[in-house]
Scaffold this active site. Sequence first.
Site, PDB file in Angstrom:
ATOM      1  N   LYS A  29       0.829  -1.209   0.000  1.00  0.00           N
ATOM      2  CA  LYS A  29       0.000   0.000   0.000  1.00  0.00           C
ATOM      3  C   LYS A  29       0.868   1.266   0.000  1.00  0.00           C
ATOM      4  O   LYS A  29       2.069   1.206   0.300  1.00  0.00           O
ATOM      5  CB  LYS A  29      -0.942  -0.055   1.217  1.00  0.00           C
ATOM      6  CG  LYS A  29      -1.897  -1.263   1.186  1.00  0.00           C
ATOM      7  CD  LYS A  29      -2.893  -1.221   2.332  1.00  0.00           C
ATOM      8  CE  LYS A  29      -3.856  -2.404   2.282  1.00  0.00           C
ATOM      9  NZ  LYS A  29      -4.895  -2.326   3.338  1.00  0.00           N
ATOM     10  N   TYR A  69     -12.455  -3.216  -3.238  1.00  0.00           N
ATOM     11  CA  TYR A  69     -12.991  -3.172  -1.875  1.00  0.00           C
ATOM     12  C   TYR A  69     -14.518  -3.141  -1.853  1.00  0.00           C
ATOM     13  O   TYR A  69     -15.114  -2.610  -0.906  1.00  0.00           O
ATOM     14  CB  TYR A  69     -12.421  -1.964  -1.123  1.00  0.00           C
ATOM     15  CG  TYR A  69     -10.982  -2.164  -0.666  1.00  0.00           C
ATOM     16  CD1 TYR A  69     -10.624  -3.230   0.165  1.00  0.00           C
ATOM     17  CD2 TYR A  69      -9.980  -1.268  -1.034  1.00  0.00           C
ATOM     18  CE1 TYR A  69      -9.320  -3.414   0.601  1.00  0.00           C
ATOM     19  CE2 TYR A  69      -8.662  -1.440  -0.606  1.00  0.00           C
ATOM     20  CZ  TYR A  69      -8.340  -2.514   0.216  1.00  0.00           C
ATOM     21  OH  TYR A  69      -7.042  -2.672   0.658  1.00  0.00           O
ATOM     22  N   PHE A 100     -15.493   3.376   7.134  1.00  0.00           N
ATOM     23  CA  PHE A 100     -14.098   3.663   6.786  1.00  0.00           C
ATOM     24  C   PHE A 100     -13.835   3.669   5.276  1.00  0.00           C
ATOM     25  O   PHE A 100     -12.737   3.983   4.845  1.00  0.00           O
ATOM     26  CB  PHE A 100     -13.144   2.688   7.491  1.00  0.00           C
ATOM     27  CG  PHE A 100     -13.318   1.230   7.129  1.00  0.00           C
ATOM     28  CD1 PHE A 100     -12.806   0.717   5.944  1.00  0.00           C
ATOM     29  CD2 PHE A 100     -13.967   0.361   8.002  1.00  0.00           C
ATOM     30  CE1 PHE A 100     -12.955  -0.626   5.611  1.00  0.00           C
ATOM     31  CE2 PHE A 100     -14.125  -0.987   7.679  1.00  0.00           C
ATOM     32  CZ  PHE A 100     -13.611  -1.482   6.483  1.00  0.00           C
ATOM     33  N   ARG A 130       2.695  -6.079   9.074  1.00  0.00           N
ATOM     34  CA  ARG A 130       1.879  -5.004   9.657  1.00  0.00           C
ATOM     35  C   ARG A 130       2.407  -4.559  11.018  1.00  0.00           C
ATOM     36  O   ARG A 130       2.300  -3.387  11.383  1.00  0.00           O
ATOM     37  CB  ARG A 130       0.419  -5.449   9.719  1.00  0.00           C
ATOM     38  CG  ARG A 130      -0.232  -5.388   8.318  1.00  0.00           C
ATOM     39  CD  ARG A 130      -1.538  -6.109   8.265  1.00  0.00           C
ATOM     40  NE  ARG A 130      -2.318  -5.766   7.076  1.00  0.00           N
ATOM     41  CZ  ARG A 130      -3.423  -6.393   6.715  1.00  0.00           C
ATOM     42  NH1 ARG A 130      -3.882  -7.393   7.450  1.00  0.00           N
ATOM     43  NH2 ARG A 130      -4.069  -6.025   5.632  1.00  0.00           N
ATOM     44  N   ASN A 151      -2.111   0.165   6.941  1.00  0.00           N
ATOM     45  CA  ASN A 151      -1.583  -1.114   7.437  1.00  0.00           C
ATOM     46  C   ASN A 151      -0.690  -1.854   6.424  1.00  0.00           C
ATOM     47  O   ASN A 151      -0.543  -3.069   6.481  1.00  0.00           O
ATOM     48  CB  ASN A 151      -2.718  -2.000   7.969  1.00  0.00           C
ATOM     49  CG  ASN A 151      -3.707  -2.388   6.889  1.00  0.00           C
ATOM     50  OD1 ASN A 151      -3.541  -2.012   5.725  1.00  0.00           O
ATOM     51  ND2 ASN A 151      -4.706  -3.162   7.253  1.00  0.00           N
ATOM     52  N   HIS A 159      -1.922  -5.731   1.563  1.00  0.00           N
ATOM     53  CA  HIS A 159      -3.179  -6.462   1.362  1.00  0.00           C
ATOM     54  C   HIS A 159      -2.845  -7.879   0.909  1.00  0.00           C
ATOM     55  O   HIS A 159      -1.916  -8.074   0.130  1.00  0.00           O
ATOM     56  CB  HIS A 159      -4.011  -5.797   0.260  1.00  0.00           C
ATOM     57  CG  HIS A 159      -5.127  -6.668  -0.247  1.00  0.00           C
ATOM     58  ND1 HIS A 159      -6.347  -6.749   0.383  1.00  0.00           N
ATOM     59  CD2 HIS A 159      -5.188  -7.531  -1.298  1.00  0.00           C
ATOM     60  CE1 HIS A 159      -7.116  -7.617  -0.274  1.00  0.00           C
ATOM     61  NE2 HIS A 159      -6.437  -8.114  -1.291  1.00  0.00           N
ATOM     62  N   GLU A 166      -9.684 -10.747  -7.581  1.00  0.00           N
ATOM     63  CA  GLU A 166      -8.768  -9.600  -7.432  1.00  0.00           C
ATOM     64  C   GLU A 166      -7.647  -9.633  -8.470  1.00  0.00           C
ATOM     65  O   GLU A 166      -7.281  -8.596  -9.031  1.00  0.00           O
ATOM     66  CB  GLU A 166      -8.191  -9.589  -6.012  1.00  0.00           C
ATOM     67  CG  GLU A 166      -9.263  -9.299  -4.957  1.00  0.00           C
ATOM     68  CD  GLU A 166      -8.789  -9.503  -3.526  1.00  0.00           C
ATOM     69  OE1 GLU A 166      -7.592  -9.839  -3.320  1.00  0.00           O
ATOM     70  OE2 GLU A 166      -9.607  -9.334  -2.604  1.00  0.00           O
TER      71      GLU A 166
HETATM   72  P1  IDP Z   1      -7.796  -7.269   5.540  1.00  0.00           P
HETATM   73  O1  IDP Z   1      -7.029  -6.253   4.697  1.00  0.00           O
HETATM   74  O2  IDP Z   1      -6.971  -7.764   6.689  1.00  0.00           O
HETATM   75  O3  IDP Z   1      -8.411  -8.376   4.710  1.00  0.00           O
HETATM   76  P2  IDP Z   1     -10.456  -6.092   5.715  1.00  0.00           P
HETATM   77  O4  IDP Z   1     -11.395  -6.261   6.867  1.00  0.00           O
HETATM   78  O5  IDP Z   1     -10.786  -6.811   4.440  1.00  0.00           O
HETATM   79  O6  IDP Z   1      -8.997  -6.459   6.232  1.00  0.00           O
HETATM   80  O7  IDP Z   1     -10.363  -4.529   5.424  1.00  0.00           O
HETATM   81  C1  IDP Z   1      -9.777  -4.036   4.241  1.00  0.00           C
HETATM   82  C2  IDP Z   1      -8.928  -2.834   4.587  1.00  0.00           C
HETATM   83  O8  IDP Z   1      -9.740  -1.770   5.050  1.00  0.00           O
HETATM   84  C3  IDP Z   1      -7.917  -3.084   5.723  1.00  0.00           C
HETATM   85  O9  IDP Z   1      -6.724  -3.697   5.297  1.00  0.00           O
HETATM   86  C4  IDP Z   1      -7.686  -1.682   6.226  1.00  0.00           C
HETATM   87  O10 IDP Z   1      -6.775  -0.959   5.388  1.00  0.00           O
HETATM   88  C5  IDP Z   1      -9.073  -1.068   6.099  1.00  0.00           C
HETATM   89  N1  IDP Z   1      -9.869  -1.216   7.332  1.00  0.00           N
HETATM   90  C6  IDP Z   1     -10.443  -2.338   7.811  1.00  0.00           C
HETATM   91  N2  IDP Z   1     -11.118  -2.108   8.947  1.00  0.00           N
HETATM   92  C7  IDP Z   1     -10.985  -0.803   9.196  1.00  0.00           C
HETATM   93  C8  IDP Z   1     -11.472   0.045  10.247  1.00  0.00           C
HETATM   94  O11 IDP Z   1     -12.173  -0.372  11.177  1.00  0.00           O
HETATM   95  N3  IDP Z   1     -11.101   1.360  10.183  1.00  0.00           N
HETATM   96  C9  IDP Z   1     -10.333   1.860   9.167  1.00  0.00           C
HETATM   97  N4  IDP Z   1      -9.851   1.079   8.160  1.00  0.00           N
HETATM   98  C10 IDP Z   1     -10.181  -0.223   8.171  1.00  0.00           C
HETATM   99 MG    MG Z   2      -9.903  -8.263   3.263  1.00  0.00          MG
END
Ligand code: IDP
Ligand code: MG
Length: 134
Positions: A9, A49, A57, A102, A112, A115, A126
């Site tokens: 990212k 996404y 978010f 991370r 973070n 992905h 994807e």
């Molecule tokens: P993942 O990347 O670990 O699969 P997901 O739940 O699919 O996590 O969320 C996608 C992305 O959205 C996360 O990697 C993060 O960048 C962002 N994200 C997820 N949850 C939150 C949140 O509660 N607040 C802000 N950003 C979030």
């Molecule tokens: Mg995810």
Amino acid sequence: MERTLVLIKPDAVHMRVVGNIISKYEDKMLDISHIKILIPDRELLGQHYDEHRNKDFFPELIEFMSGGRVVAMVLEGDNVISEVRKINGDTNPNKAAENTIRNLYGTDLTFNAVHGSDSPESAEREINLWFENI
Ligand code: IDP
Ligand code: MG
């Protein structure tokens, strides 16, 4: 052979830790089959996404992800989907295990660093969004 989509990212690209991150995957004997760097547009990110479209978010996530260069790659290997998610660590960098990507390079839930696809179906969907005809 299983495959997955990995994104490095914009926060991590900006920190100049692309090489360190790729080494984490290569250290576990995973292979890169395709790789490119780009600034993704909102259209692509919206599709990527899509499952999060109605979350609070979502706008911040799209703003962040379209704000700089992203390294997109396809990794191959045995159990590569779960291997990558283990190497990446918890979505929340503050909860991510020691030495995960991370934990090392993420700062908060949005920023973070990486992905990784979460299932074979997501991986194929994807990969087809980010790469053509592979
Ligand atoms: P993942 O990347 O670990 O699969 P997901 O739940 O699919 O996590 O969320 C996608 C992305 O959205 C996360 O990697 C993060 O960048 C962002 N994200 C997820 N949850 C939150 C949140 O509660 N607040 C802000 N950003 C979030
Ligand atoms: Mg995810």
